[in-house]
Design a protein around this motif. Sequence first.
Motif, PDB file in Angstrom:
ATOM      1  N   LEU A   1       0.794  -1.227   0.000  1.00 49.16           N
ATOM      2  CA  LEU A   1       0.000   0.000   0.000  1.00 49.16           C
ATOM      3  C   LEU A   1       0.828   1.279   0.000  1.00 49.16           C
ATOM      4  N   ARG A   2       2.108   1.186   0.209  1.00 44.23           N
ATOM      5  CA  ARG A   2       2.923   2.408   0.227  1.00 44.23           C
ATOM      6  C   ARG A   2       3.144   2.923  -1.187  1.00 44.23           C
ATOM      7  N   THR A   3       3.460   4.209  -1.283  1.00 41.90           N
ATOM      8  CA  THR A   3       3.802   4.801  -2.576  1.00 41.90           C
ATOM      9  C   THR A   3       5.261   4.522  -2.899  1.00 41.90           C
ATOM     10  N   LYS A   4       5.590   4.620  -4.162  1.00 41.85           N
ATOM     11  CA  LYS A   4       6.957   4.325  -4.578  1.00 41.85           C
ATOM     12  C   LYS A   4       7.885   5.480  -4.205  1.00 41.85           C
TER      13      LYS A   4
ATOM     14  N   LYS B   1       8.454  -4.855  -2.860  1.00 38.44           N
ATOM     15  CA  LYS B   1       9.174  -5.207  -4.097  1.00 38.44           C
ATOM     16  C   LYS B   1       8.186  -5.536  -5.215  1.00 38.44           C
ATOM     17  N   GLN B   2       7.140  -6.291  -4.889  1.00 38.91           N
ATOM     18  CA  GLN B   2       6.151  -6.613  -5.916  1.00 38.91           C
ATOM     19  C   GLN B   2       5.433  -5.357  -6.393  1.00 38.91           C
ATOM     20  N   ARG B   3       5.172  -4.445  -5.502  1.00 38.78           N
ATOM     21  CA  ARG B   3       4.512  -3.202  -5.890  1.00 38.78           C
ATOM     22  C   ARG B   3       5.385  -2.398  -6.843  1.00 38.78           C
ATOM     23  N   ASP B   4       6.674  -2.268  -6.543  1.00 41.47           N
ATOM     24  CA  ASP B   4       7.579  -1.520  -7.420  1.00 41.47           C
ATOM     25  C   ASP B   4       7.786  -2.233  -8.745  1.00 41.47           C
ATOM     26  N   ASP B   5       7.891  -3.560  -8.709  1.00 41.49           N
ATOM     27  CA  ASP B   5       8.099  -4.316  -9.950  1.00 41.49           C
ATOM     28  C   ASP B   5       6.897  -4.173 -10.878  1.00 41.49           C
ATOM     29  N   GLU B   6       5.708  -4.226 -10.340  1.00 36.16           N
ATOM     30  CA  GLU B   6       4.529  -4.102 -11.189  1.00 36.16           C
ATOM     31  C   GLU B   6       4.421  -2.691 -11.775  1.00 36.16           C
ATOM     32  N   GLU B   7       4.777  -1.679 -10.993  1.00 31.34           N
ATOM     33  CA  GLU B   7       4.727  -0.315 -11.531  1.00 31.34           C
ATOM     34  C   GLU B   7       5.783  -0.126 -12.615  1.00 31.34           C
ATOM     35  N   ASP B   8       6.981  -0.681 -12.390  1.00 27.81           N
ATOM     36  CA  ASP B   8       8.020  -0.583 -13.411  1.00 27.81           C
ATOM     37  C   ASP B   8       7.582  -1.294 -14.691  1.00 27.81           C
ATOM     38  N   LEU B   9       6.885  -2.438 -14.525  1.00 25.72           N
ATOM     39  CA  LEU B   9       6.407  -3.177 -15.698  1.00 25.72           C
ATOM     40  C   LEU B   9       5.382  -2.358 -16.469  1.00 25.72           C
ATOM     41  N   LEU B  10       4.497  -1.677 -15.749  1.00 28.79           N
ATOM     42  CA  LEU B  10       3.496  -0.847 -16.437  1.00 28.79           C
ATOM     43  C   LEU B  10       4.151   0.323 -17.143  1.00 28.79           C
ATOM     44  N   VAL B  11       5.164   0.924 -16.520  1.00 26.27           N
ATOM     45  CA  VAL B  11       5.845   2.045 -17.154  1.00 26.27           C
ATOM     46  C   VAL B  11       6.565   1.585 -18.410  1.00 26.27           C
ATOM     47  N   SER B  12       7.207   0.423 -18.356  1.00 23.71           N
ATOM     48  CA  SER B  12       7.932  -0.070 -19.537  1.00 23.71           C
ATOM     49  C   SER B  12       6.985  -0.399 -20.677  1.00 23.71           C
ATOM     50  N   ARG B  13       5.801  -0.902 -20.340  1.00 21.80           N
ATOM     51  CA  ARG B  13       4.827  -1.228 -21.386  1.00 21.80           C
ATOM     52  C   ARG B  13       4.222   0.030 -21.975  1.00 21.80           C
ATOM     53  N   GLY B  14       4.128   1.089 -21.139  1.00 25.13           N
ATOM     54  CA  GLY B  14       3.554   2.331 -21.626  1.00 25.13           C
ATOM     55  C   GLY B  14       4.532   3.052 -22.553  1.00 25.13           C
TER      56      GLY B  14
END
Length: 298
Positions: free
Chosen positions: A89-92, A285-298
Motif C-alpha cells: 500500500l505504500r507509494t513508490k 518489491k512486488q509493488r515496485d516491480d509491477e509499476e516498473d512493468l506498467l511504465v515499460s509497457r507504456g
Amino acid sequence: MPLSSTSGAMPVESSQTAMSWGPIIGGAFAATGVTLIMLLLGSGFGLTMVSPWSGESSSAATLGVTAAIWLIAVQWLSSALGGYLTGRLRTKWAAVHTDEVFFRDTAHGFLSWALATVIVMGFLASSLTSLAGAGASAVGSAASTAAMAGAASSNGSTSGADLSTSYFTDALLRPERVTAEARTDNAAAAAEVSRILLQGAANGEVAEPDRAYVASIVSARTGLNEADARTRVDTVLGQIEAAKVKAQEAADTARKAAATTALVGAISLLVGAFIASAAAALGGKQRDDEEDLLVSRG
C-alpha cells in the motif's frame, strides 16, 4: 561554506519523511482484525475438546500444546498479512537506492507488527489479568493454611479456620456410635484440635507431643481406645499432608505452564516480527516491480 560533492552539486535532502504511516496503520489494523477473528475461532474449536463426561476430555497437556500451536499460527499468519499489506500500500520512493527501499519496507513491516501487537494486547489485557490472578491464587493456596495459623495465633481465636480444617476436625471427633451423650457440645475440644492442626501446618508437621495429645482427646470424645485413636489421628494427618502436597504440585504445575507459555509467546512474537518485516519487503518489491512493468509497457 558548505562542502560540495565531487561533481560540484550540493547534496539534496528530501523534505518528505521516509515514514508512510497510512500503510503502517492499515496493515496493523488488518493484522489485529485477523488475530481477533482467529482467536475467537480457536476458542470456539477449543470448546469441542472439553467433554462433560468423565474421562472423555482432552488432557491439560494436550490443551496447552494445542493452544500454543494455535497462538503461534495466529501470530505468524496475521503478521504476514499485515506486513504484506503495509508493503503493497505504500507509494513508490523515487530516486532511492534499492537497499534503502528494502530497509524502509522492513522497517515499515516491523512498525506495523509492533502497532498491531500493542492493540491486541490492549484487547486481551483483561484476560491476561485474569490468568495472572488465577496463577497467583494457585500459588497462594499452598500457603493458605500457614497464613490462617498465623492469624489464629495473633487473634487468639480460630474464627479464620477454613472449611477443610473444620472437616478434618470433625473427622477426628466423630463418635464411634451416635448416642445421646455423643451429641453434646464439643466446641471447646474442636477449637483446641483446630489450633493444633493450624500450628502444625505453620510448622510443617504436627509435633509428636501434639499427636499424642490429640489422640487422647479423640479417645475421650469418641470412645476409641488409645491405639485406635492414634491410628485415626495418623490417618487424618496423612490426609492433610496429602492435600498440602497436592496443592503444592498444582501450584508448581501452574508456575511451569506459565513459564513455558511466556517463553513460547516471546519466541512467537520475535518470529512474527521477522515475518512481518519480510512480508513488507516482499509486498513493496512486488509493488515496485509491477509499476516498473506498467511504465515499460507504456
